[in-house]
Write a protein that holds these residues in place. Structure first.
Motif, PDB file in Angstrom:
ATOM      1  N   VAL A   1       0.937  -7.540   4.443  1.00  0.00           N
ATOM      2  CA  VAL A   1       0.857  -6.144   3.981  1.00  0.00           C
ATOM      3  C   VAL A   1       2.225  -5.453   4.090  1.00  0.00           C
ATOM      4  O   VAL A   1       2.902  -5.564   5.113  1.00  0.00           O
ATOM      5  CB  VAL A   1      -0.190  -5.367   4.801  1.00  0.00           C
ATOM      6  N   PHE A   2       2.596  -4.754   3.016  1.00  0.00           N
ATOM      7  CA  PHE A   2       3.838  -3.965   3.019  1.00  0.00           C
ATOM      8  C   PHE A   2       3.464  -2.495   2.843  1.00  0.00           C
ATOM      9  O   PHE A   2       2.947  -2.114   1.801  1.00  0.00           O
ATOM     10  CB  PHE A   2       4.751  -4.402   1.867  1.00  0.00           C
ATOM     11  N   LEU A   3       3.666  -1.685   3.861  1.00  0.00           N
ATOM     12  CA  LEU A   3       3.318  -0.264   3.794  1.00  0.00           C
ATOM     13  C   LEU A   3       4.541   0.548   3.370  1.00  0.00           C
ATOM     14  O   LEU A   3       5.654   0.311   3.864  1.00  0.00           O
ATOM     15  CB  LEU A   3       2.834   0.230   5.156  1.00  0.00           C
ATOM     16  N   GLU A   4       4.340   1.508   2.442  1.00  0.00           N
ATOM     17  CA  GLU A   4       5.442   2.375   2.059  1.00  0.00           C
ATOM     18  C   GLU A   4       5.841   3.195   3.275  1.00  0.00           C
ATOM     19  O   GLU A   4       5.009   3.524   4.132  1.00  0.00           O
ATOM     20  CB  GLU A   4       4.999   3.279   0.888  1.00  0.00           C
ATOM     21  N   MET A   5       7.098   3.533   3.363  1.00  0.00           N
ATOM     22  CA  MET A   5       7.695   4.089   4.584  1.00  0.00           C
ATOM     23  C   MET A   5       6.903   5.273   5.157  1.00  0.00           C
ATOM     24  O   MET A   5       6.582   5.299   6.338  1.00  0.00           O
ATOM     25  CB  MET A   5       9.138   4.503   4.279  1.00  0.00           C
ATOM     26  N   LYS A   6       6.603   6.273   4.309  1.00  0.00           N
ATOM     27  CA  LYS A   6       5.946   7.498   4.823  1.00  0.00           C
ATOM     28  C   LYS A   6       4.551   7.188   5.353  1.00  0.00           C
ATOM     29  O   LYS A   6       4.120   7.703   6.371  1.00  0.00           O
ATOM     30  CB  LYS A   6       5.890   8.566   3.732  1.00  0.00           C
ATOM     31  N   LEU A   7       3.838   6.293   4.666  1.00  0.00           N
ATOM     32  CA  LEU A   7       2.501   5.882   5.119  1.00  0.00           C
ATOM     33  C   LEU A   7       2.623   5.143   6.434  1.00  0.00           C
ATOM     34  O   LEU A   7       1.884   5.407   7.391  1.00  0.00           O
ATOM     35  CB  LEU A   7       1.842   4.989   4.060  1.00  0.00           C
ATOM     36  N   ALA A   8       3.595   4.250   6.523  1.00  0.00           N
ATOM     37  CA  ALA A   8       3.780   3.451   7.747  1.00  0.00           C
ATOM     38  C   ALA A   8       4.082   4.358   8.940  1.00  0.00           C
ATOM     39  O   ALA A   8       3.551   4.155  10.040  1.00  0.00           O
ATOM     40  CB  ALA A   8       4.911   2.452   7.534  1.00  0.00           C
ATOM     41  N   MET A   9       4.918   5.361   8.700  1.00  0.00           N
ATOM     42  CA  MET A   9       5.254   6.287   9.806  1.00  0.00           C
ATOM     43  C   MET A   9       3.997   7.002  10.297  1.00  0.00           C
ATOM     44  O   MET A   9       3.783   7.130  11.507  1.00  0.00           O
ATOM     45  CB  MET A   9       6.298   7.305   9.322  1.00  0.00           C
ATOM     46  N   ALA A  10       3.132   7.359   9.374  1.00  0.00           N
ATOM     47  CA  ALA A  10       1.888   8.062   9.765  1.00  0.00           C
ATOM     48  C   ALA A  10       0.967   7.129  10.547  1.00  0.00           C
ATOM     49  O   ALA A  10       0.193   7.569  11.401  1.00  0.00           O
ATOM     50  CB  ALA A  10       1.178   8.579   8.512  1.00  0.00           C
ATOM     51  N   LEU A  11       1.072   5.824  10.272  1.00  0.00           N
ATOM     52  CA  LEU A  11       0.200   4.846  10.956  1.00  0.00           C
ATOM     53  C   LEU A  11       0.919   4.159  12.108  1.00  0.00           C
ATOM     54  O   LEU A  11       0.392   3.219  12.706  1.00  0.00           O
ATOM     55  CB  LEU A  11      -0.272   3.794   9.931  1.00  0.00           C
ATOM     56  N   HIS A  12       2.150   4.603  12.380  1.00  0.00           N
ATOM     57  CA  HIS A  12       2.966   4.015  13.481  1.00  0.00           C
ATOM     58  C   HIS A  12       3.081   2.495  13.312  1.00  0.00           C
ATOM     59  O   HIS A  12       2.875   1.715  14.249  1.00  0.00           O
ATOM     60  CB  HIS A  12       2.346   4.366  14.849  1.00  0.00           C
ATOM     61  N   LYS A  13       3.353   2.117  12.049  1.00  0.00           N
ATOM     62  CA  LYS A  13       3.552   0.684  11.748  1.00  0.00           C
ATOM     63  C   LYS A  13       4.877   0.512  11.031  1.00  0.00           C
ATOM     64  O   LYS A  13       5.533   1.485  10.637  1.00  0.00           O
ATOM     65  CB  LYS A  13       2.426   0.168  10.843  1.00  0.00           C
TER      66      LYS A  13
ATOM     67  N   ILE B   1      -1.577  -1.476  -4.025  1.00  0.00           N
ATOM     68  CA  ILE B   1      -2.688  -0.515  -3.998  1.00  0.00           C
ATOM     69  C   ILE B   1      -2.071   0.880  -3.869  1.00  0.00           C
ATOM     70  O   ILE B   1      -1.394   1.172  -2.869  1.00  0.00           O
ATOM     71  CB  ILE B   1      -3.637  -0.793  -2.813  1.00  0.00           C
ATOM     72  N   VAL B   2      -2.215   1.686  -4.903  1.00  0.00           N
ATOM     73  CA  VAL B   2      -1.558   2.998  -4.938  1.00  0.00           C
ATOM     74  C   VAL B   2      -2.624   4.086  -4.794  1.00  0.00           C
ATOM     75  O   VAL B   2      -3.500   4.231  -5.653  1.00  0.00           O
ATOM     76  CB  VAL B   2      -0.777   3.188  -6.255  1.00  0.00           C
ATOM     77  N   ILE B   3      -2.523   4.836  -3.701  1.00  0.00           N
ATOM     78  CA  ILE B   3      -3.562   5.839  -3.380  1.00  0.00           C
ATOM     79  C   ILE B   3      -2.986   7.233  -3.608  1.00  0.00           C
ATOM     80  O   ILE B   3      -2.056   7.657  -2.915  1.00  0.00           O
ATOM     81  CB  ILE B   3      -4.002   5.692  -1.901  1.00  0.00           C
ATOM     82  N   GLY B   4      -3.475   7.895  -4.634  1.00  0.00           N
ATOM     83  CA  GLY B   4      -2.952   9.234  -4.972  1.00  0.00           C
ATOM     84  C   GLY B   4      -3.329   9.548  -6.398  1.00  0.00           C
ATOM     85  O   GLY B   4      -4.517   9.541  -6.737  1.00  0.00           O
ATOM     86  N   GLY B   5      -2.300   9.797  -7.215  1.00  0.00           N
ATOM     87  CA  GLY B   5      -2.616  10.102  -8.616  1.00  0.00           C
ATOM     88  C   GLY B   5      -1.620   9.407  -9.536  1.00  0.00           C
ATOM     89  O   GLY B   5      -0.942   8.445  -9.140  1.00  0.00           O
ATOM     90  N   ASP B   6      -1.499   9.957 -10.728  1.00  0.00           N
ATOM     91  CA  ASP B   6      -0.630   9.310 -11.724  1.00  0.00           C
ATOM     92  C   ASP B   6       0.827   9.276 -11.283  1.00  0.00           C
ATOM     93  O   ASP B   6       1.512   8.267 -11.442  1.00  0.00           O
ATOM     94  CB  ASP B   6      -0.750  10.057 -13.055  1.00  0.00           C
ATOM     95  N   GLY B   7       1.257  10.382 -10.713  1.00  0.00           N
ATOM     96  CA  GLY B   7       2.674  10.440 -10.337  1.00  0.00           C
ATOM     97  C   GLY B   7       3.030   9.415  -9.280  1.00  0.00           C
ATOM     98  O   GLY B   7       4.110   8.818  -9.334  1.00  0.00           O
TER      99      GLY B   7
ATOM    100  N   ILE C   1       0.862  -1.190   0.000  1.00  0.00           N
ATOM    101  CA  ILE C   1       0.000   0.000   0.000  1.00  0.00           C
ATOM    102  C   ILE C   1       0.895   1.235   0.000  1.00  0.00           C
ATOM    103  O   ILE C   1       1.766   1.386   0.859  1.00  0.00           O
ATOM    104  CB  ILE C   1      -0.957   0.042   1.215  1.00  0.00           C
ATOM    105  N   ILE C   2       0.723   2.076  -1.014  1.00  0.00           N
ATOM    106  CA  ILE C   2       1.539   3.281  -1.188  1.00  0.00           C
ATOM    107  C   ILE C   2       0.597   4.473  -1.315  1.00  0.00           C
ATOM    108  O   ILE C   2      -0.429   4.384  -1.999  1.00  0.00           O
ATOM    109  CB  ILE C   2       2.399   3.179  -2.461  1.00  0.00           C
TER     110      ILE C   2
END
Ligand SMILES: NC(=O)c1ccc[n+]([C@@H]2O[C@H](COP(=O)([O-])OP(=O)(O)OC[C@H]3O[C@@H](n4cnc5c(N)ncnc54)[C@H](O)[C@@H]3O)[C@@H](O)[C@H]2O)c1
Ligand SMILES: Nc1ncnc2c1ncn2[C@@H]1O[C@H](COP(=O)(O)OP(=O)(O)OP(=O)(O)O)[C@@H](O)[C@H]1O
Length: 271
Positions: free
Chosen positions: A31-43, A57-63, A5-6
């Motif tokens: 589940v593998f959380l991208e680093m910045k997301l994981a830090m926000a979720l304390h995981k 699962i990529v949550i955001g936009g094209d970039g 999940i990114i």
């Protein structure tokens, strides 16, 4: 099942969506959380390049999709939060329904080709949209020598040259006047950014071709892959672009390419 999940960086709504997805997916999924997301979720988190999953699962936009495609491995399901989201499959209102479809295996897949980009015969990287070779100095035009299968095609003075895949033909190349290539087509299109006095139009070449480009002039140019990775080059450098043996798989649930074309690209013109 391994799931990555990114999320787009600094996107609070993306983090909220990620949290909801974590509540829905089966507990036995890894589940593998991208680093910045994981830090926000304390995981526990993983760098992009360490995320190798069955599905991303990529949550955001094209970039965010393009960045993920640069560094992570897996089939991509894009959830559009905010921008155009041309490569995204899921819009905000249908996230939970889409995740349940994902769990049930109720989806289709389609593969898109990648380009291998070499600088002086060394692999610089891969991309799914486009390679852009752009003047390194604003308003300083460059002369680009283009060779197709080692046959000299043309010297064109321009701000830049774009070599795009079919999926990238609706992006920068499209803005530069290039044609739309249907995603199932195995070809590349060469387009020019603000060509000076040239009658040369964008040119489409087959997947088997090698496209070589030199940027001539005393200032440097920049090679950019999908807007995500770049390197300076000078007139002694040769960039070679070939269709990669690797491809990227996207998960499709509802929108067809033509639906995305109508709703995300030509909407301002037609409606
Ligand atoms: N003038 C232009 O059209 C222009 C200029 C620079 C880069 N780009 C594109 O942006 C891409 C990088 O995306 P980003 O989001 O990091 O840059 P970005 O944030 O500068 O967004 C560029 C725009 O292109 C859209 N886009 C990206 N891929 C697309 C595709 N395959 N089809 C249709 N639209 C697409 C994005 O949604 C965004 O609206 C590059 O691969 C290049 O194709 C376009
Ligand atoms: N997790 C991330 N870490 C670092 N940079 C990121 C991350 N996610 C996105 N980016 C960068 O942010 C840029 C913008 O992201 P993105 O394109 O997803 O947003 P957007 O422009 O609103 O959406 P769209 O491109 O669909 O219009 C991307 O080009 C990407 O390089």
């Amino acid at each position: 099942m391994k799931i990555g999940i990114i999320t787009r960086v600094n996107c609070a709504s993306c983090i909220k969506i990620a949290k909801r997805i974590l509540e829905i997916i089966p507990e036995d999924w890894e589940v593998f959380l991208e680093m910045k997301l994981a830090m926000a979720l304390h995981k526990k988190g993983y760098n992009f390049s360490n995320i190798k999953a069955d599905i991303l699962i990529v949550i955001g936009g094209d970039g965010t999709i393009l960045r993920t495609a640069q560094f992570s491995k897996g089939k991509i399901l894009g959830i559009n939060v905010g921008g155009l989201g041309f490569l995204s499959e899921v819009e905000i209102g249908s996230i939970e329904e889409s995740i349940y479809n994902l769990i049930r295996g109720n989806y289709r897949e389609y593969s898109v080709m990648k380009l291998d980009v070499f600088i002086n015969n060394r692999l610089f990287g891969k991309c799914i949209n486009d390679v852009v070779i752009h003047t390194g100095k604003i308003s300083k035009i460059r002369k680009f020598s283009v060779y197709i299968d080692d046959k000299f095609m043309e010297n064109t003075s321009a701000d830049g040259v774009i070599v795009a895949t079919p999926i990238g033909s609706t992006s920068y190349s499209y803005s530069a006047g290039g044609p739309i290539l249907i995603p199932s087509l195995r070809a590349m299109v060469i387009s020019y950014i603000a060509p000076f006095g040239s009658r040369l139009r964008p040119i489409v070449c087959p997947e088997t071709s090698s496209v070589k480009i030199k940027s001539i002039g005393k200032y440097d140019s920049i090679v950019i892959l999908d807007g995500q990775k770049e390197r300076k080059i000078n007139e002694n450098d040769m960039v070679e672009i070939r269709v990669s043996r690797e491809h990227l798989t996207f998960i499709e649930m509802k929108d067809s390419f033509f639906e995305r074309l109508r709703t995300k690209l030509i909407k301002d013109v037609v409606n």
